[in-house]
Every structure is written in C-alpha cells, then in structure tokens.
Design an enzyme around this catalytic site. Structure first.
Site, PDB file in Angstrom:
ATOM      1  N   SER A  62       0.818  -1.209   0.000  1.00  0.00           N
ATOM      2  CA  SER A  62       0.000   0.000   0.000  1.00  0.00           C
ATOM      3  C   SER A  62       0.857   1.267   0.000  1.00  0.00           C
ATOM      4  O   SER A  62       1.986   1.273   0.491  1.00  0.00           O
ATOM      5  CB  SER A  62      -0.908   0.029   1.220  1.00  0.00           C
ATOM      6  OG  SER A  62      -1.661  -1.149   1.290  1.00  0.00           O
TER       7      SER A  62
HETATM    8  N1  SAH Z   1      -1.356  -4.168   3.644  1.00  0.00           N
HETATM    9  C1  SAH Z   1      -0.563  -4.618   2.527  1.00  0.00           C
HETATM   10  C2  SAH Z   1      -1.229  -4.328   1.216  1.00  0.00           C
HETATM   11  C3  SAH Z   1      -1.761  -5.531   0.676  1.00  0.00           C
HETATM   12  S1  SAH Z   1      -2.638  -5.465  -0.843  1.00  0.00           S
HETATM   13  C4  SAH Z   1       0.810  -3.998   2.531  1.00  0.00           C
HETATM   14  O1  SAH Z   1       1.049  -3.045   3.273  1.00  0.00           O
HETATM   15  O2  SAH Z   1       1.666  -4.496   1.809  1.00  0.00           O
HETATM   16  C5  SAH Z   1      -4.013  -6.449  -0.390  1.00  0.00           C
HETATM   17  C6  SAH Z   1      -3.724  -7.863  -0.061  1.00  0.00           C
HETATM   18  O3  SAH Z   1      -4.970  -8.432   0.272  1.00  0.00           O
HETATM   19  C7  SAH Z   1      -3.170  -8.705  -1.203  1.00  0.00           C
HETATM   20  O4  SAH Z   1      -1.957  -9.282  -0.812  1.00  0.00           O
HETATM   21  C8  SAH Z   1      -4.252  -9.752  -1.432  1.00  0.00           C
HETATM   22  O5  SAH Z   1      -3.720 -11.030  -1.776  1.00  0.00           O
HETATM   23  C9  SAH Z   1      -4.940  -9.788  -0.085  1.00  0.00           C
HETATM   24  N2  SAH Z   1      -6.310 -10.309  -0.062  1.00  0.00           N
HETATM   25  C10 SAH Z   1      -7.311 -10.091  -0.937  1.00  0.00           C
HETATM   26  N3  SAH Z   1      -8.415 -10.741  -0.529  1.00  0.00           N
HETATM   27  C11 SAH Z   1      -8.108 -11.352   0.640  1.00  0.00           C
HETATM   28  C12 SAH Z   1      -8.821 -12.159   1.560  1.00  0.00           C
HETATM   29  N4  SAH Z   1     -10.094 -12.492   1.354  1.00  0.00           N
HETATM   30  N5  SAH Z   1      -8.180 -12.606   2.648  1.00  0.00           N
HETATM   31  C13 SAH Z   1      -6.891 -12.294   2.886  1.00  0.00           C
HETATM   32  N6  SAH Z   1      -6.160 -11.546   2.051  1.00  0.00           N
HETATM   33  C14 SAH Z   1      -6.766 -11.076   0.959  1.00  0.00           C
END
Ligand code: SAH
Length: 391
Positions: A62
C-alpha cells in the site's frame, strides 16, 4: 537502517503530515518502520515515494499515505488487539504493530504470507502474527478485535467482520461497486447491535477476494451474490462515471466551472477528435477565461515552435523577424489554420494590447516537427546568445 532515515523522515513530513495526518503516534510509527525492507528487491529506491508498488502474486504494497490514513482512522491504542485482512508485504501490519498490542494479519496467498512473516520476524516485530486464509471470514478464534483494517476492496462491508469487533471497536475498510473505485469507510461498533459509519473519501485498492468479498471471476461471491454484477467496468462506463458536461460558454455557470483551476500552475486541455469547430471554440473559451480571470500567461500548444512563434509575435505585439516562411503550412494545417483559432489569436492580441509587456500572455509551440524551420530558428536565435564562460 540509518541511511534510509532521511528519506523516511521526509516522507513523513511531506507526504503524511503535509497531507493532513495529525496523529503523532502514527507519524512516529511510519518514521520507525523501514519500508525498504518490505518492497520487492529492485524497488528499494522507490520505497519512500508516495505510491503503491508491485509485490508478488499481482498484489501491491500500500501507498504510505493510505497506510497512515487507515492507521489514524482505526485509532489504534497501545493495548489494542488488531486484525488486518490482506497482509501483502506485511508493511501495514508492521506499522500497526508499532501502535497496538497485538496484530493478527491474514493473507490468502500462502507465499506472500510466508515472506511477510519472515520480514516481520527479522525486524523483531513479534507482536505481529501472520495467518493464511480467507480474511473476509475474519479470525473467529481470536475475536473480538479493537480494530479491523481491511487492505483490499470488496463490494460490501462483511457482517462477519462487524460481528468480530469489540464494542467500541473500529473497522476500516474500502468498499465499492467496482474494481479500483472504493470509498474508505470506518464502521464503529457502538453497542451489541448498533454501528456508526463514516467515510474517508475515494480510494483504490486491489480486490478483496473471498467468501464475503468478490469471487475470483469478478462476480460477487456467495454471501452477497447479485446475478450479472461484476467488479469490472467497461470503458464507456468508466468515461460515463468520470465525465462532467461543460456548461454553454454564455451560461453564467461556465466561469464557475473553471474556477477550480484558479490555483493550478498548469491546465491541460485535450480532446480526441483532433479538430472539430466545437472543440476549438470550447478550448478558446476555456483559455480566455483562464487568462482573463486567473492570470494565466502561457498558452503552450502542440504545434511547431517556429510557427507558433510567429503567432506569439503577433499576439504580444512584438516585431516580426521577417522570415519568408508562412507559418502553419505543414500537415495538419487545419489544426491551427482555422477560423476558431484565428478568432482566439485576435482576442489574445486585443487582450494584450492594454497590458505592459511583462503581463502579456504568449503563444508557444511545444513541437519541432518542422525540422527545417526549427533548425533555422535555433541558428538565428543562437547568433544572439552569448554564453557565460565556465570556470
Ligand atoms: N497491507 C498490505 C497491502 C496488501 S494489498 C501492505 O502493506 O503491503 C491487499 C492484499 O490483500 C493482497 O496481498 C491480497 O492477496 C490480499 N487479499 C485479498 N483478498 C483477501 C482475503 N479475502 N483474505 C486475505 N487476504 C486477501
């Protein structure tokens, strides 16, 4: 990592405090967590730019501002038990772990979860526990949570997550009907049955895929299925959603429509037709308004520089260099040799007439397609250029 402290502090000051993040604890946590340790190898130099960056499995780490905004909105306190859905790189979980007591973070991609767990362990952030699974179901065995942060966008707020909030707990989640377009919501649990909802503006997250989010194919999944609805928008739908009709030029609201650009340094005017009278008239009316009411002084056009320079001399009442070539003789001549542009050029000349030379608006070409004239113009101007000697 000492060497990354200055760019990190700059990020905190400029991109976070400068854009309205006020919570001192959040700013300190963002200054503490080394984001370069969470980006993919090769992307370290961009770690402190305010943008999301690609990570494995087509996901993203993010944007720092969004991590700060979500952490602030969640009002994390030192003893809080937190659930994060969407571990991704582990970065946002790391920030939350500096602000709260315990952070449970769930990632659906096993390899992302594994790498994030390694990173968090290497930094000694041992109050952060990584789980693999579908985070739209929450983590019932660990509930209730004082805060739940969802880092991916779903079509609705999952009731399951609301139910896993402690009374007084905050759920911060992006929700929207389409991929790439969500509002960031904060749901606060006021009592066993009551919740309050606030919005923190438009955001753009990767899709939340799971039982209470989207299905892999883009349709709404099991718990909120609507036949025919997908998270993808067609191009005409996207244009339709973004478009704002321009009022008529003589409509009293026309100027007001453009006043939002008063403070801009650059306003880009574009079109797809490459030449309709209606567009040229609209472009002229907009430009006149920006010059007259907001003091814009440079009209920079996608046209040959030496050709536009002839127009510039005319509108700014400067003497002609007496070149023999007539301007705008080359393809596509209709773009500048037309009545609407001629009327606009006359207007500029008249507008400038009453102004001192330094206040006059000029007309400049950004291109040098017309190589022959451009070379000649450069040579002609370089004969008057006296270089400063270098020491
Ligand atoms: N907070 C993270 C950003 C992640 S992007 C950071 O700082 O790097 C969002 C993430 O959510 C992705 O890795 C994706 O695989 C995950 N995601 C999407 N749907 C999900 C679900 N139902 N359960 C867990 N993770 C999920």
């Amino acid at each position: 990592m000492a060497e990354s402290a200055p760019p990190r502090n700059r990020m905190v000051e400029v991109q976070l405090a400068g854009r309205g993040i006020r919570d001192r604890r959040v700013l300190d946590a963002m200054a503490e967590v080394p984001r370069e340790r969470f980006v993919e190898s090769g992307f370290e130099e961009f770690a402190y730019e305010d943008c999301a960056l690609p990570i494995a499995n087509a996901q993203t780490i993010s944007q720092p501002y969004i991590v700060a905004l979500m952490s602030e909105a969640a009002e994390l306190k030192p003893a809080d038990k937190v659930l994060e859905v969407g571990t991704g790189s582990g970065y946002a979980a790391a920030v939350a772990s500096r602000l709260a007591g315990t952070v449970h973070t769930v990632e659906r991609h096993e390899d992302l979860a594994r790498i994030a767990a390694q990173r968090l362990a290497a930094l000694g952030y041992d109050n952060c526990i990584v789980h693999t699974g579908d985070g739209t179901r929450g983590l019932p065995q660990e509930a209730p949570f004082d805060a739940i942060l969802v880092a991916a966008g779903g079509p609705t707020v999952p009731d399951v997550l609301k139910a896993q909030l402690a009374v007084g707990g905050r759920l911060v989640i992006p929700v929207g009907d389409f991929e790439n377009e969500q509002s960031l919501l904060r749901i606060t649990r006021l009592s066993e049955t009551k919740y309050a909802e606030e919005t923190f503006g438009a955001v753009r997250f990767v899709p939340l895929i799971g039982e209470h989010g989207w299905a892999e194919d883009g349709t709404r999944s099991a718990s909120n299925h609507v036949p025919g609805r997908t998270r993808f928008r067609s191009l005409p739908e996207m244009i339709g959603a973004a478009i704002e009709p321009l009022p008529d030029f003589d409509d009293p609201t026309f100027g007001g429509f453009l006043d939002r650009f008063a403070q801009s340094r650059v306003v880009l005017l574009g079109e797809a037709s490459h030449g309709t009278s209606e567009f040229y008239q609209a472009r002229a009316a907009i430009t006149r308004h920006l010059i007259e009411k907001h003091g814009f002084k440079i009209v920079a056009v996608e046209a040959d520089w030496p050709d536009a320079a002839a127009v510039d001399r005319y509108v700014r009442h400067r003497t002609s260099r007496g070149t023999r070539e007539r301007p705008f003789e080359r393809f596509p001549t209709w773009m500048w040799r037309n009545k609407d542009v001629a009327a606009f050029v006359e207007w500029m000349r008249k507008h400038n007439d009453a102004k001192p030379a330094s206040e006059r608006a000029g007309f400049y070409g950004l291109d040098i397609y017309n190589m022959r004239s451009s070379i000649a113009a450069v040579l002609a101007s370089s004969t008057r250029w006296i270089p400063t000697p270098r020491r």
